[in-house]
Design a protein around this motif. Structure first.
Motif, PDB file in Angstrom:
ATOM      1  N   CYS A  15      10.423 -15.097  -5.768  1.00  0.00           N
ATOM      2  CA  CYS A  15      11.321 -15.010  -4.305  1.00  0.00           C
ATOM      3  C   CYS A  15      12.739 -14.324  -4.869  1.00  0.00           C
ATOM      4  O   CYS A  15      13.536 -14.973  -4.657  1.00  0.00           O
ATOM      5  N   PRO A  16      12.687 -13.056  -5.165  1.00  0.00           N
ATOM      6  CA  PRO A  16      14.236 -12.607  -5.237  1.00  0.00           C
ATOM      7  C   PRO A  16      14.837 -12.329  -3.810  1.00  0.00           C
ATOM      8  O   PRO A  16      14.259 -12.053  -2.874  1.00  0.00           O
ATOM      9  N   ASP A  17      15.930 -12.705  -3.755  1.00  0.00           N
ATOM     10  CA  ASP A  17      16.748 -12.604  -2.467  1.00  0.00           C
ATOM     11  C   ASP A  17      17.031 -11.047  -1.977  1.00  0.00           C
ATOM     12  O   ASP A  17      16.992 -10.326  -3.112  1.00  0.00           O
ATOM     13  N   GLU A  18      17.039 -10.843  -0.752  1.00  0.00           N
ATOM     14  CA  GLU A  18      16.993  -9.190  -0.502  1.00  0.00           C
ATOM     15  C   GLU A  18      18.424  -8.678  -0.803  1.00  0.00           C
ATOM     16  O   GLU A  18      18.400  -7.566  -0.918  1.00  0.00           O
ATOM     17  N   ASN A  84      -5.762 -12.433 -20.189  1.00  0.00           N
ATOM     18  CA  ASN A  84      -4.124 -12.424 -20.926  1.00  0.00           C
ATOM     19  C   ASN A  84      -3.126 -12.917 -19.791  1.00  0.00           C
ATOM     20  O   ASN A  84      -2.254 -13.176 -20.183  1.00  0.00           O
ATOM     21  N   ARG A  85      -3.468 -12.626 -18.481  1.00  0.00           N
ATOM     22  CA  ARG A  85      -2.174 -12.879 -17.711  1.00  0.00           C
ATOM     23  C   ARG A  85      -2.704 -13.626 -16.438  1.00  0.00           C
ATOM     24  O   ARG A  85      -3.631 -13.577 -15.847  1.00  0.00           O
ATOM     25  N   VAL A  86      -1.507 -14.340 -15.698  1.00  0.00           N
ATOM     26  CA  VAL A  86      -1.617 -14.845 -14.595  1.00  0.00           C
ATOM     27  C   VAL A  86      -1.114 -14.003 -13.357  1.00  0.00           C
ATOM     28  O   VAL A  86      -0.289 -13.203 -13.774  1.00  0.00           O
ATOM     29  N   GLY A  87      -1.793 -13.852 -12.447  1.00  0.00           N
ATOM     30  CA  GLY A  87      -1.340 -12.894 -11.183  1.00  0.00           C
ATOM     31  C   GLY A  87       0.163 -13.221 -10.631  1.00  0.00           C
ATOM     32  O   GLY A  87       0.163 -14.467 -10.367  1.00  0.00           O
ATOM     33  N   LEU A  88       0.710 -12.443 -10.189  1.00  0.00           N
ATOM     34  CA  LEU A  88       2.023 -12.420  -9.383  1.00  0.00           C
ATOM     35  C   LEU A  88       2.206 -11.779  -8.241  1.00  0.00           C
ATOM     36  O   LEU A  88       1.469 -10.870  -8.220  1.00  0.00           O
ATOM     37  N   TYR A  89       3.005 -12.166  -7.375  1.00  0.00           N
ATOM     38  CA  TYR A  89       3.559 -11.389  -6.513  1.00  0.00           C
ATOM     39  C   TYR A  89       5.027 -11.774  -5.881  1.00  0.00           C
ATOM     40  O   TYR A  89       5.488 -12.645  -6.166  1.00  0.00           O
ATOM     41  N   TYR A  90       5.451 -10.650  -5.387  1.00  0.00           N
ATOM     42  CA  TYR A  90       7.007 -10.642  -5.215  1.00  0.00           C
ATOM     43  C   TYR A  90       7.163 -10.667  -3.665  1.00  0.00           C
ATOM     44  O   TYR A  90       6.686  -9.788  -2.913  1.00  0.00           O
ATOM     45  N   LEU A  91       7.737 -11.653  -3.121  1.00  0.00           N
ATOM     46  CA  LEU A  91       8.159 -11.625  -1.652  1.00  0.00           C
ATOM     47  C   LEU A  91       9.430 -12.324  -1.437  1.00  0.00           C
ATOM     48  O   LEU A  91       9.730 -13.460  -1.890  1.00  0.00           O
ATOM     49  N   PRO A  92      10.324 -11.614  -0.746  1.00  0.00           N
ATOM     50  CA  PRO A  92      11.905 -12.315  -0.499  1.00  0.00           C
ATOM     51  C   PRO A  92      11.420 -13.504   0.355  1.00  0.00           C
ATOM     52  O   PRO A  92      10.400 -13.604   1.234  1.00  0.00           O
ATOM     53  N   GLY A  94      11.115 -16.183   3.330  1.00  0.00           N
ATOM     54  CA  GLY A  94      11.293 -16.222   4.727  1.00  0.00           C
ATOM     55  C   GLY A  94      10.385 -14.897   5.037  1.00  0.00           C
ATOM     56  O   GLY A  94       9.938 -14.869   6.495  1.00  0.00           O
ATOM     57  N   LYS A  95       9.967 -13.954   4.436  1.00  0.00           N
ATOM     58  CA  LYS A  95       8.899 -12.876   4.563  1.00  0.00           C
ATOM     59  C   LYS A  95       7.550 -13.374   4.887  1.00  0.00           C
ATOM     60  O   LYS A  95       7.071 -14.340   4.234  1.00  0.00           O
ATOM     61  N   ASP A  96       6.967 -12.564   5.470  1.00  0.00           N
ATOM     62  CA  ASP A  96       5.338 -12.811   5.635  1.00  0.00           C
ATOM     63  C   ASP A  96       4.661 -11.967   4.853  1.00  0.00           C
ATOM     64  O   ASP A  96       5.057 -10.820   4.408  1.00  0.00           O
ATOM     65  N   LEU A  97       3.330 -12.445   4.416  1.00  0.00           N
ATOM     66  CA  LEU A  97       2.649 -11.756   3.288  1.00  0.00           C
ATOM     67  C   LEU A  97       1.950 -10.293   3.996  1.00  0.00           C
ATOM     68  O   LEU A  97       1.714  -9.533   3.137  1.00  0.00           O
ATOM     69  N   LYS A  98       1.937 -10.245   5.159  1.00  0.00           N
ATOM     70  CA  LYS A  98       1.899  -9.068   5.905  1.00  0.00           C
ATOM     71  C   LYS A  98       2.844  -7.948   5.996  1.00  0.00           C
ATOM     72  O   LYS A  98       2.724  -6.855   6.348  1.00  0.00           O
ATOM     73  N   ASN A  99       4.131  -8.378   5.391  1.00  0.00           N
ATOM     74  CA  ASN A  99       5.239  -7.498   5.513  1.00  0.00           C
ATOM     75  C   ASN A  99       5.188  -6.607   4.274  1.00  0.00           C
ATOM     76  O   ASN A  99       4.400  -6.698   3.323  1.00  0.00           O
ATOM     77  N   ALA A 100       5.520  -5.359   4.797  1.00  0.00           N
ATOM     78  CA  ALA A 100       5.597  -4.015   3.968  1.00  0.00           C
ATOM     79  C   ALA A 100       6.145  -4.155   2.750  1.00  0.00           C
ATOM     80  O   ALA A 100       5.887  -3.868   1.656  1.00  0.00           O
ATOM     81  N   GLY A 101       7.186  -5.458   2.495  1.00  0.00           N
ATOM     82  CA  GLY A 101       7.890  -5.548   1.277  1.00  0.00           C
ATOM     83  C   GLY A 101       7.225  -6.329   0.236  1.00  0.00           C
ATOM     84  O   GLY A 101       7.400  -6.311  -0.943  1.00  0.00           O
ATOM     85  N   VAL A 102       6.005  -6.798   0.424  1.00  0.00           N
ATOM     86  CA  VAL A 102       5.450  -7.422  -0.382  1.00  0.00           C
ATOM     87  C   VAL A 102       4.931  -6.779  -1.603  1.00  0.00           C
ATOM     88  O   VAL A 102       4.638  -5.417  -1.608  1.00  0.00           O
ATOM     89  N   ILE A 103       5.284  -7.073  -2.975  1.00  0.00           N
ATOM     90  CA  ILE A 103       4.739  -6.371  -4.452  1.00  0.00           C
ATOM     91  C   ILE A 103       3.846  -7.185  -5.033  1.00  0.00           C
ATOM     92  O   ILE A 103       3.987  -8.368  -5.307  1.00  0.00           O
ATOM     93  N   TYR A 104       2.553  -6.807  -5.059  1.00  0.00           N
ATOM     94  CA  TYR A 104       1.531  -7.347  -5.794  1.00  0.00           C
ATOM     95  C   TYR A 104       1.795  -6.896  -7.215  1.00  0.00           C
ATOM     96  O   TYR A 104       1.572  -5.670  -7.719  1.00  0.00           O
ATOM     97  N   ASP A 105       1.344  -8.174  -8.293  1.00  0.00           N
ATOM     98  CA  ASP A 105       1.548  -7.539  -9.867  1.00  0.00           C
ATOM     99  C   ASP A 105       0.166  -8.218 -10.207  1.00  0.00           C
ATOM    100  O   ASP A 105       0.097  -9.262 -10.871  1.00  0.00           O
ATOM    101  N   ARG A 106      -0.953  -7.872  -9.924  1.00  0.00           N
ATOM    102  CA  ARG A 106      -2.261  -8.717 -10.099  1.00  0.00           C
ATOM    103  C   ARG A 106      -3.277  -7.764 -10.952  1.00  0.00           C
ATOM    104  O   ARG A 106      -4.309  -8.492 -11.299  1.00  0.00           O
ATOM    105  N   ALA A 107      -3.064  -6.725 -11.211  1.00  0.00           N
ATOM    106  CA  ALA A 107      -4.118  -5.833 -11.903  1.00  0.00           C
ATOM    107  C   ALA A 107      -4.066  -6.437 -13.202  1.00  0.00           C
ATOM    108  O   ALA A 107      -3.165  -6.535 -13.883  1.00  0.00           O
ATOM    109  N   ALA A 170      -3.642  -5.563   3.202  1.00  0.00           N
ATOM    110  CA  ALA A 170      -4.044  -4.117   3.167  1.00  0.00           C
ATOM    111  C   ALA A 170      -3.558  -3.512   1.545  1.00  0.00           C
ATOM    112  O   ALA A 170      -4.428  -2.820   1.115  1.00  0.00           O
ATOM    113  N   LYS A 171      -2.446  -4.055   1.103  1.00  0.00           N
ATOM    114  CA  LYS A 171      -2.197  -3.464  -0.230  1.00  0.00           C
ATOM    115  C   LYS A 171      -3.210  -3.881  -1.333  1.00  0.00           C
ATOM    116  O   LYS A 171      -3.020  -3.448  -2.673  1.00  0.00           O
TER     117      LYS A 171
END
Length: 339
Positions: A15-18, A84-92, A94-107, A170-171
């Motif tokens: 959760c990085p702040d904006e 070898n790894r645990v899935g991550l995602y980045y979201l500021p 207060g934001k919603d997971l449907k928000n365009a700003g969500v970043i997935y790092d799950r590959a 969607a992402k």
């Protein structure tokens, strides 16, 4: 009844702040999450025997995460260790997971490497009476979608109740398949399907009448929820219950209510309205857990719906992926807003 088994990817939400203050302070808040893990921890908190199945790498981080789940009384005996790894995602915050700003790092995560034949479902389902998964699972890749179908076939053969959350991300659908090409084959095994009228359209091919709901009035949304629910039951004969959530963000705050369709009757929850919330993530998972809680305890449909809705509403004020509200606190919320 036996235990409820939730299946999905365990994630860390960063959760990085904006404003970028985290760079100055060298602090990056995170939460343990994942839709199905949120369901599992909620049920365990509410006294329902709860188990969780995921895939994790065999390292000290995974060991600590499993310890965290065990500390919340979630059974983890069936977890698969690979990769070898645990899935991550980045979201500021207060934001919603449907928000365009969500970043997935799950590959390339451990969960993404699951393949049919790796999990002994006969063993996993021992003592299990309810199996829960979400549309996030088959969104990862075709192989995980195949694993989901493998699990559902065995669960259905064992007459285990199956629930599905139609959460659309969607992402995540990036492997050349649209959700409607994958989800109907999985939904056919399900007894309870939860989502909303838009997700049912996108993922199951159920008709959406945008003109009917143009003004988003409660009456029109209820009418559409009933039509969508009937269409789902007709398309998937094994399904007996359909739930829909409606949450709208306005300048003056949040508006939230839900519906449940079962045995030819549409139930509508109390409508909650509030000016400010803390965290949108996990509210739908909490609603799903509330539904399972109600059906697990054989509560009347209207009571089940009100419990699930109040649980989801309270989650909006909890800054984490999973709820910390007790059954007593949720019941107090129902009483407080009943008048």
């Amino acid at each position: 009844m036996g235990k409820v088994l939730s299946f999905g990817e365990l994630l860390l939400r960063i959760c990085p702040d904006e404003g970028g203050q985290w760079l100055q302070e060298n602090k990056l808040p995170f939460y343990v999450g994942g839709a199905e893990a949120n369901v599992a921890t909620a049920l365990a908190l509410w006294g329902v025997p709860s188990a969780y199945l995921t895939a994790l790498p065999d390292n000290f981080v995974a060991e600590q995460l499993v310890g965290y789940l065990n500390g919340k009384q979630v059974q983890t005996d069936s977890i698969v260790y690979l990769g070898n790894r645990v899935g991550l995602y980045y979201l500021p915050k207060g934001k919603d997971l449907k928000n365009a700003g969500v970043i997935y790092d799950r590959a390339g995560s451990a969960y993404a490497e699951l393949k049919p034949g790796l999990i002994d479902w006969d063993t996993v389902f021992q003592g299990v009476d309810w199996f829960h998964f979400s549309a996030i699972c088959p969104a990862i890749n075709q192989s995980v979608a195949d694993v989901c179908e493998e699990a559902l076939k065995v669960a259905a053969q064992k007459h285990i109740t199956i629930s599905l959350d139609l959460n659309y991300r969607a992402k995540l659908w990036q492997y050349g398949k649209d959700p409607v090409e994958i989800m109907p084959a999985l939904a056919q095994y399900c007894d309870l399907i939860m989502g909303n009228i838009w997700a049912a359209n996108k993922m199951l091919g159920i008709s959406l009448d945008e003109e009917l709901i143009a003004n988003l009035s409660k009456e029109a949304l209820q009418e559409h929820a009933e039509a969508t629910s009937k269409a789902i039951l007709e398309k998937f004969p094994k399904c007996r219950t359909v739930a829909n959530t409606f949450r709208f963000d306005y300048q003056q705050g949040i508006r939230y209510f839900t519906t449940l369709f079962e045995a030819g009757t549409l139930y509508t929850s109390h409508e909650y309205q509030v000016e400010q919330i803390l965290d949108k993530v996990g509210s739908g998972d909490c609603f799903m857990a509330g539904l399972i809680y109600g059906f697990y305890h054989q509560l009347p449909p209207s009571e089940t719906l009100e419990f699930a809705t109040a649980a989801a509403f309270k989650k909006l004020f909890i800054p984490s992926d999973a709820t910390t509200s007790t059954v007593a606190e949720i019941q107090e919320t129902i009483s407080a807003y009943a008048n």
